[in-house]
Design an enzyme around this catalytic site. Structure first.
Site, mmCIF file in Angstrom:
data_model
loop_
_atom_site.group_PDB
_atom_site.id
_atom_site.type_symbol
_atom_site.label_atom_id
_atom_site.label_comp_id
_atom_site.label_asym_id
_atom_site.label_seq_id
_atom_site.Cartn_x
_atom_site.Cartn_y
_atom_site.Cartn_z
ATOM 1 C CD1 TRP A 14 45.322 67.873 48.008
ATOM 2 C CD2 TRP A 14 43.481 67.790 46.736
ATOM 3 N NE1 TRP A 14 45.612 67.122 46.889
ATOM 4 C CE2 TRP A 14 44.501 67.046 46.083
ATOM 5 C CE3 TRP A 14 42.230 67.870 46.128
ATOM 6 C CZ2 TRP A 14 44.303 66.387 44.871
ATOM 7 C CZ3 TRP A 14 42.026 67.215 44.906
ATOM 8 C CH2 TRP A 14 43.055 66.491 44.305
ATOM 9 C CE LYS A 37 50.458 73.692 42.463
ATOM 10 N NZ LYS A 37 49.173 74.188 43.008
ATOM 11 C CB THR A 40 48.345 76.959 40.161
ATOM 12 O OG1 THR A 40 48.106 75.565 40.331
ATOM 13 C CG2 THR A 40 48.377 77.599 41.526
ATOM 14 C CG ASN A 47 49.795 79.088 46.407
ATOM 15 O OD1 ASN A 47 50.501 79.383 47.364
ATOM 16 N ND2 ASN A 47 49.290 77.872 46.266
#
Length: 333
Positions: free
Chosen positions: A16, A192, A249, A257
Site C-alpha cells: 500500500w 472492516k 474487502t 483479511n
C-alpha cells in the site's frame, strides 16, 4: 485552498505504501519512500520495482527510496503507511525530525492493541505537533499502483488542508473526496478488516452468497453502532471509507483479511496461514481491540466478537459459528 504540498514522504514501503508513492509521483509530487529493508530500497531505486511487496509493477523512476527515517521527515506532507501495531514506535523515531504543523496522513487501518487507541489518538500522543489526517477507502494496492480507478476519503479537521492534500495526490483514476470527519474515516477501515475475516470464513465454509451478503450487512450495522458512539458522522460511515471499503474487502479474496478468513474456514490453522505471509492482516491484530472498544461504549458487536474469539483460540471456527447462529431473534433496527 491555500497550502500546496510539493514534496511527499511515504513512510512504509509495503504494497500500500508503494502504491501511494506511485500515485503521488504520477500526480507530479517529489516523492521519498522510506523502507526498513535495504533490499527493498535497492529494488526500488535500481530496478524501479518493489519486488518483495508489489512484484511485477513498474514504478515511477521519480520515486526515491531510503532507509533513513530522518531523510523521509523533511517533506511538505507525510503519508504514514506502517502497520497499525508498529505506528507508535515509528512515529516516536520520526517525531524529532518533523516540522511543527506538518500534515501526517494516516493510511494504515486498525486499532492499537493494549491501549485500544484509534490511530489518530496514537498520533496525537506520539507526535503532538503534527497536523493529523486520514486516508481510507476501497483500494487494493496492486490495482491503485497499476492506475485502475477508485475513490477514497481524505479527512482532516481543517477541511482546507484536506482539500489541498486531495489536490496534491489526486489523479483522474485516484479520486480523494475530502472530509473533516477524522473518526468516521478511520473507524470504517479498522472495523472492516475484522469483518472481512468473518466473510472469508463464510466463503471458506461454502455457506453461499446469501450468507455473505447477510453477514456483510449485519457487520455494517456493527461498524455503524461503534462509529456513532465514537463520534463519527453517519454520512462518513456510509461513504467510501466505511461502506465502500467494507463492500470491497468482504467480497474479494484479494483482500488479505478475507483470504485469511477463507483459509480459516477451510480448516487451516491461524499459525500456518500467518507463517506463509510477508504482509500484515490487520484484522487479526485489531479484533480484540475493536471488541474492547465496543465493550467500553456498551456496543453490541457479535460478529467482531466471534472473530476475536477465533484469532485468540477461545473458540474454534465451528463453535464461533454455532454461537452466532444460536443468537435470539430480534428487531433489525
Amino acid at each position: 485552498m491555500s497550502a500546496t504540498y510539493e514534496t511527499i514522504s511515504v513512510v512504509g514501503a509495503g504494497a500500500w505504501g508503494t502504491a501511494l508513492a506511485q500515485v503521488a509521483a504520477k500526480a507530479g509530487r517529489k516523492v521519498t519512500l522510506w523502507a526498513r529493508e535495504a533490499d527493498v530500497v535497492e529494488s526500488i531505486n535500481i530496478a524501479h520495482e518493489n519486488s518483495t511487496f508489489l512484484p511485477g509493477i513498474a514504478l515511477s523512476p521519480e520515486i526515491r527510496a531510503t532507509s533513513d527515517l530522518a531523510a523521509a521527515a523533511s517533506a511538505d506532507a507525510i503519508l504514514m503507511v506502517t502497520p497499525a501495531q508498529h505506528l507508535r514506535a515509528t512515529l516516536a523515531q520520526l517525531a524529532p525530525h518533523v516540522a511543527r504543523g506538518t500534515p501526517v496522513v494516516l493510511c494504515a487501518k486498525g486499532v492499537e492493541q493494549g491501549t485500544n487507541a484509534l490511530l489518530t489518538e496514537v498520533l496525537a500522543e506520539a507526535m503532538p505537533d503534527a497536523l493529523p489526517a486520514v486516508l481510507s477507502g476501497p483500494s487494493f494496492a496492486a490495482e491503485v499502483a497499476r492506475g485502475l480507478p477508485t475513490a477514497v476519503t481524505l479527512a482532516c479537521e481543517d477541511e482546507t488542508v484536506a482539500e489541498a492534500l486531495a489536490h496534491a495526490i489526486g489523479l483522474p483514476a485516484f479520486r480523494p473526496y475530502y472530509s473533516s470527519d477524522l473518526i468516521g474515516a478511520e473507524v470504517g477501515g479498522a472495523v472492516k478488516n475484522v469483518l472481512a475475516i468473518a466473510c472469508g470464513i463464510v466463503e471458506g465454509k461454502q455457506f453461499g452468497a446469501s450468507a455473505r451478503a447477510a453477514l456483510t450487512t449485519r457487520g455494517f450495522a456493527e461498524l455503524t453502532r461503534l462509529g456513532l458512539a465514537l463520534g463519527a458522522r453517519m454520512e462518513t460511515l456510509a461513504g467510501l471509507s466505511g461502506l465502500g471499503d467494507l463492500v470491497l474487502t468482504c467480497n474479494s479474496p484479494q483482500s488479505r483479511n478475507m483470504s485469511l478468513g477463507l483459509a480459516l474456514g477451510q480448516g487451516r490453522s491461524l499459525a500456518e496461514i500467518m507463517g506463509e505471509r510477508n504482509s500484515v492482516s490487520e484484522g487479526v491484530h485489531s479484533a480484540t481491540a475493536v471488541v474492547a472498544l465496543a465493550r467500553k461504549y456498551d456496543i453490541e458487536m457479535p460478529i467482531a466478537e466471534a472473530v476475536a474469539d477465533i484469532v485468540t483460540s477461545r473458540l474454534n471456527v465451528d463453535e464461533a459459528i454455532a454461537s452466532l447462529l444460536a443468537r435470539p431473534f430480534r428487531a433489525e433496527a
